[in-house]
Design a protein around this motif. Structure first.
Motif, PDB file in Angstrom:
ATOM      1  N   GLU A  22       0.842  -1.207   0.000  1.00  0.00           N
ATOM      2  CA  GLU A  22       0.000   0.000   0.000  1.00  0.00           C
ATOM      3  C   GLU A  22       0.874   1.254   0.000  1.00  0.00           C
ATOM      4  OE1 GLU A  22      -2.365  -0.409   3.491  1.00  0.00           O
ATOM      5  OE2 GLU A  22      -3.858  -1.723   2.547  1.00  0.00           O
ATOM      6  N   TRP A  23       1.893   1.246   0.861  1.00  0.00           N
ATOM      7  CA  TRP A  23       2.776   2.407   0.951  1.00  0.00           C
ATOM      8  C   TRP A  23       3.481   2.662  -0.373  1.00  0.00           C
ATOM      9  CZ3 TRP A  23       7.982   3.149   0.272  1.00  0.00           C
ATOM     10  CH2 TRP A  23       8.497   4.399   0.698  1.00  0.00           C
ATOM     11  N   LEU A  24       3.958   1.599  -1.019  1.00  0.00           N
ATOM     12  CA  LEU A  24       4.609   1.770  -2.318  1.00  0.00           C
ATOM     13  C   LEU A  24       3.678   2.437  -3.320  1.00  0.00           C
ATOM     14  CD1 LEU A  24       6.605  -1.501  -3.173  1.00  0.00           C
ATOM     15  CD2 LEU A  24       7.541   0.788  -2.778  1.00  0.00           C
ATOM     16  N   SER A  25       2.435   1.960  -3.362  1.00  0.00           N
ATOM     17  CA  SER A  25       1.476   2.507  -4.320  1.00  0.00           C
ATOM     18  C   SER A  25       1.169   3.968  -4.026  1.00  0.00           C
ATOM     19  CB  SER A  25       0.190   1.679  -4.294  1.00  0.00           C
ATOM     20  OG  SER A  25      -0.725   2.154  -5.249  1.00  0.00           O
ATOM     21  N   VAL A  26       0.967   4.276  -2.751  1.00  0.00           N
ATOM     22  CA  VAL A  26       0.674   5.663  -2.374  1.00  0.00           C
ATOM     23  C   VAL A  26       1.850   6.572  -2.717  1.00  0.00           C
ATOM     24  CG1 VAL A  26       0.321   7.205  -0.401  1.00  0.00           C
ATOM     25  CG2 VAL A  26      -0.973   5.069  -0.558  1.00  0.00           C
ATOM     26  N   THR A  27       3.050   6.111  -2.432  1.00  0.00           N
ATOM     27  CA  THR A  27       4.236   6.956  -2.549  1.00  0.00           C
ATOM     28  C   THR A  27       4.739   7.104  -3.981  1.00  0.00           C
ATOM     29  OG1 THR A  27       4.858   6.214  -0.326  1.00  0.00           O
ATOM     30  CG2 THR A  27       6.562   7.327  -1.632  1.00  0.00           C
ATOM     31  N   TYR A  28       4.630   6.025  -4.778  1.00  0.00           N
ATOM     32  CA  TYR A  28       5.227   6.036  -6.111  1.00  0.00           C
ATOM     33  C   TYR A  28       4.231   5.817  -7.251  1.00  0.00           C
ATOM     34  CZ  TYR A  28       9.608   5.775  -3.543  1.00  0.00           C
ATOM     35  OH  TYR A  28      10.648   6.032  -2.686  1.00  0.00           O
ATOM     36  N   GLY A  29       2.958   5.702  -6.921  1.00  0.00           N
ATOM     37  CA  GLY A  29       1.965   5.446  -7.961  1.00  0.00           C
ATOM     38  C   GLY A  29       1.865   6.546  -8.993  1.00  0.00           C
ATOM     39  N   ASP A  30       2.133   7.774  -8.599  1.00  0.00           N
ATOM     40  CA  ASP A  30       2.088   8.893  -9.551  1.00  0.00           C
ATOM     41  C   ASP A  30       3.408   9.082 -10.291  1.00  0.00           C
ATOM     42  OD1 ASP A  30      -0.549   9.427  -8.959  1.00  0.00           O
ATOM     43  OD2 ASP A  30      -0.085  10.970  -7.463  1.00  0.00           O
ATOM     44  N   GLY A  46       4.737   6.453 -12.019  1.00  0.00           N
ATOM     45  CA  GLY A  46       4.783   5.386 -13.011  1.00  0.00           C
ATOM     46  C   GLY A  46       4.957   3.994 -12.454  1.00  0.00           C
ATOM     47  N   VAL A  47       5.088   3.872 -11.128  1.00  0.00           N
ATOM     48  CA  VAL A  47       5.283   2.559 -10.514  1.00  0.00           C
ATOM     49  C   VAL A  47       3.924   1.975 -10.150  1.00  0.00           C
ATOM     50  CG1 VAL A  47       6.323   1.267  -8.611  1.00  0.00           C
ATOM     51  CG2 VAL A  47       7.538   3.225  -9.618  1.00  0.00           C
ATOM     52  N   ARG A  48       3.605   0.829 -10.741  1.00  0.00           N
ATOM     53  CA  ARG A  48       2.347   0.156 -10.447  1.00  0.00           C
ATOM     54  C   ARG A  48       2.597  -0.928  -9.408  1.00  0.00           C
ATOM     55  NH1 ARG A  48       1.132   4.204 -12.004  1.00  0.00           N
ATOM     56  NH2 ARG A  48       0.253   4.778 -14.032  1.00  0.00           N
ATOM     57  N   VAL A  49       1.616  -1.119  -8.533  1.00  0.00           N
ATOM     58  CA  VAL A  49       1.751  -2.076  -7.435  1.00  0.00           C
ATOM     59  C   VAL A  49       0.482  -2.902  -7.326  1.00  0.00           C
ATOM     60  CG1 VAL A  49       2.208  -2.387  -4.968  1.00  0.00           C
ATOM     61  CG2 VAL A  49       3.215  -0.424  -6.183  1.00  0.00           C
ATOM     62  N   SER A  50       0.650  -4.201  -7.136  1.00  0.00           N
ATOM     63  CA  SER A  50      -0.473  -5.085  -6.841  1.00  0.00           C
ATOM     64  C   SER A  50      -0.132  -5.935  -5.633  1.00  0.00           C
ATOM     65  CB  SER A  50      -0.793  -6.012  -8.021  1.00  0.00           C
ATOM     66  OG  SER A  50      -1.326  -5.302  -9.120  1.00  0.00           O
ATOM     67  N   CYS A  51      -1.162  -6.402  -4.938  1.00  0.00           N
ATOM     68  CA  CYS A  51      -0.972  -7.222  -3.752  1.00  0.00           C
ATOM     69  C   CYS A  51      -1.933  -8.401  -3.819  1.00  0.00           C
ATOM     70  CB  CYS A  51      -1.204  -6.394  -2.492  1.00  0.00           C
ATOM     71  SG  CYS A  51      -0.793  -7.256  -0.966  1.00  0.00           S
ATOM     72  N   LEU A  52      -1.375  -9.603  -3.842  1.00  0.00           N
ATOM     73  CA  LEU A  52      -2.145 -10.837  -3.952  1.00  0.00           C
ATOM     74  C   LEU A  52      -2.458 -11.375  -2.562  1.00  0.00           C
ATOM     75  CD1 LEU A  52      -3.210 -13.300  -5.618  1.00  0.00           C
ATOM     76  CD2 LEU A  52      -0.856 -14.195  -5.516  1.00  0.00           C
ATOM     77  N   CYS A  53      -3.754 -11.604  -2.291  1.00  0.00           N
ATOM     78  CA  CYS A  53      -4.192 -12.075  -0.974  1.00  0.00           C
ATOM     79  C   CYS A  53      -5.123 -13.273  -1.105  1.00  0.00           C
ATOM     80  CB  CYS A  53      -4.884 -10.944  -0.215  1.00  0.00           C
ATOM     81  SG  CYS A  53      -3.804  -9.572   0.234  1.00  0.00           S
ATOM     82  N   PRO A  54      -4.592 -14.435  -1.465  1.00  0.00           N
ATOM     83  CA  PRO A  54      -5.429 -15.620  -1.605  1.00  0.00           C
ATOM     84  C   PRO A  54      -5.679 -16.304  -0.261  1.00  0.00           C
ATOM     85  CG  PRO A  54      -3.185 -16.171  -2.136  1.00  0.00           C
ATOM     86  CD  PRO A  54      -3.187 -14.701  -1.804  1.00  0.00           C
ATOM     87  N   GLN A  55      -6.677 -17.196  -0.264  1.00  0.00           N
ATOM     88  CA  GLN A  55      -6.850 -18.103   0.873  1.00  0.00           C
ATOM     89  C   GLN A  55      -6.190 -19.435   0.522  1.00  0.00           C
ATOM     90  OE1 GLN A  55     -11.199 -17.795   1.750  1.00  0.00           O
ATOM     91  NE2 GLN A  55     -10.562 -17.454   3.842  1.00  0.00           N
ATOM     92  N   GLY A  56      -6.978 -20.491   0.419  1.00  0.00           N
ATOM     93  CA  GLY A  56      -6.409 -21.806   0.213  1.00  0.00           C
ATOM     94  C   GLY A  56      -5.926 -22.037  -1.204  1.00  0.00           C
ATOM     95  N   VAL A  57      -4.631 -22.325  -1.350  1.00  0.00           N
ATOM     96  CA  VAL A  57      -4.033 -22.666  -2.640  1.00  0.00           C
ATOM     97  C   VAL A  57      -3.239 -23.951  -2.433  1.00  0.00           C
ATOM     98  CG1 VAL A  57      -2.572 -21.918  -4.549  1.00  0.00           C
ATOM     99  CG2 VAL A  57      -3.848 -20.224  -3.206  1.00  0.00           C
ATOM    100  N   GLU A 110      -3.883  -3.270 -13.980  1.00  0.00           N
ATOM    101  CA  GLU A 110      -3.134  -2.463 -13.009  1.00  0.00           C
ATOM    102  C   GLU A 110      -3.956  -2.255 -11.739  1.00  0.00           C
ATOM    103  OE1 GLU A 110      -1.737   1.044 -15.024  1.00  0.00           O
ATOM    104  OE2 GLU A 110      -0.330  -0.098 -16.255  1.00  0.00           O
ATOM    105  N   ARG A 111      -4.510  -3.367 -11.250  1.00  0.00           N
ATOM    106  CA  ARG A 111      -5.388  -3.362 -10.076  1.00  0.00           C
ATOM    107  C   ARG A 111      -4.586  -3.736  -8.837  1.00  0.00           C
ATOM    108  NH1 ARG A 111      -8.242  -8.015  -9.410  1.00  0.00           N
ATOM    109  NH2 ARG A 111      -8.273  -8.198 -11.690  1.00  0.00           N
ATOM    110  N   PHE A 112      -4.781  -2.990  -7.757  1.00  0.00           N
ATOM    111  CA  PHE A 112      -3.975  -3.212  -6.563  1.00  0.00           C
ATOM    112  C   PHE A 112      -4.327  -4.523  -5.864  1.00  0.00           C
ATOM    113  CE2 PHE A 112      -3.199  -3.044  -2.005  1.00  0.00           C
ATOM    114  CZ  PHE A 112      -1.835  -2.772  -1.980  1.00  0.00           C
ATOM    115  N   LEU A 113      -5.553  -4.683  -5.425  1.00  0.00           N
ATOM    116  CA  LEU A 113      -5.905  -5.822  -4.578  1.00  0.00           C
ATOM    117  C   LEU A 113      -6.377  -6.993  -5.431  1.00  0.00           C
ATOM    118  CD1 LEU A 113      -6.046  -6.712  -1.633  1.00  0.00           C
ATOM    119  CD2 LEU A 113      -8.411  -5.876  -1.554  1.00  0.00           C
TER     120      LEU A 113
END
Length: 270
Positions: free
Chosen positions: A167-175, A177-188, A234-237
């Motif tokens: 989240e911090w990366l996206s807030v700080t560098y999203g403008d 050109g740095v895109r950030v996503s975060c993968l939050c799966p359950q059972g894999v 380019e979706r975060f969550l």
């Protein structure tokens, strides 16, 4: 970001979600994908398997994704072979069912691999991406980073940290050109999860059962498909298990009720 023609690094890529992400990147036309993992033998086998279909566009370098020296070596190898790195998939992670009895070493290992490995990689790559005006940092966290992991304080805390850093990366560098996503799966269906079901530790077994009983068990390639879609959008969550969003909303709307429910669920899986 379009994957076609891009250069990517995937950590924790000898198997599971990391290997699946690497496969899908190649299938989507990546110019080059460098896989890395601590397990040199498994990594070599995975690279060989992928190279059978994708030839020289795939490579592997064994190393520790939490080591700055190893990260520098890995990034240098990717750039010498394929060109400037466009996407970095911080996928390496450790589990475990440690609670208040966790040792200092267990806490250090969880935080080092699940959080600081992301920080160290970002310190290497993000300034280059800001200068170029484009780059993509993809963090593999867990539903435990949005909710919590029954039984495991070390896993829950470190995965919350991974989400917060993304989240911090996206807030700080999203403008910039740095895109950030975060993968939050359950059972894999990965060794990380399934080993918990075979553990001699009742806390680890309860943690694994809590994940397995809470929703559908996905295959790594299914998760990798969600990852590819998220990068394209380019979706975060990134939530391969849609019920995680429902649980997260319930948590935010009434925290005390959610905590009571989690205690009841904890009793049910013991």
């Amino acid at each position: 970001m379009q994957i076609n023609g891009k250069v990517a690094i995937v950590t924790g890529a000898a198997g599971g979600i990391g290997a699946a992400i690497a496969q899908r990147l190649l299938e989507h036309g990546a110019q080059g994908v460098l896989l890395t993992d601590l397990d040199a033998g498994r990594l070599e086998a995975t690279v060989k398997l992928l190279a059978g279909s994708h030839g020289e566009r795939v490579g592997g370098v064994a190393g520790n994704a939490a080591s700055t020296a190893d990260l520098e070596r890995i990034v240098d190898a990717a750039e010498k072979r394929f060109g400037p790195v466009d996407l970095y998939f911080a996928n390496a992670g450790v589990g475990g069912g440690a609670g208040l009895d966790a040792s200092e070493e267990e806490w250090s290992r969880s935080l080092d691999v699940n959080v600081m490995a992301h920080v160290r990689a970002a310190k290497l790559l993000v300034p280059r991406w800001v200068e170029r005006g484009a780059g993509y940092f993809f963090s593999t966290a867990s539903a435990a980073g949005l909710l919590t992991q029954i039984g495991s304080a070390t896993y829950s805390v470190s995965k919350h940290g991974a989400v917060a850093f993304a989240e911090w990366l996206s807030v700080t560098y999203g403008d910039s050109g740095v895109r950030v996503s975060c993968l939050c799966p359950q059972g894999v269906e990965t060794e990380l999860l399934m080993s918990g079901t075979r553990s001699d530790d009742p806390v680890e077994r309860a943690a694994a059962r809590a994940v397995l009983d809470s929703g559908e068990l996905l295959l790594p390639l299914d998760v990798a498909d969600h990852v590819m879609e998220a990068v394209g959008d380019e979706r975060f969550l990134v939530l391969p298990h849609p019920q995680v969003l429902d649980f997260y909303r319930h948590k935010g709307s009434d925290y005390d009720r959610w905590l009571r429910g989690m205690r009841r669920y904890q009793d049910a899986v013991k």
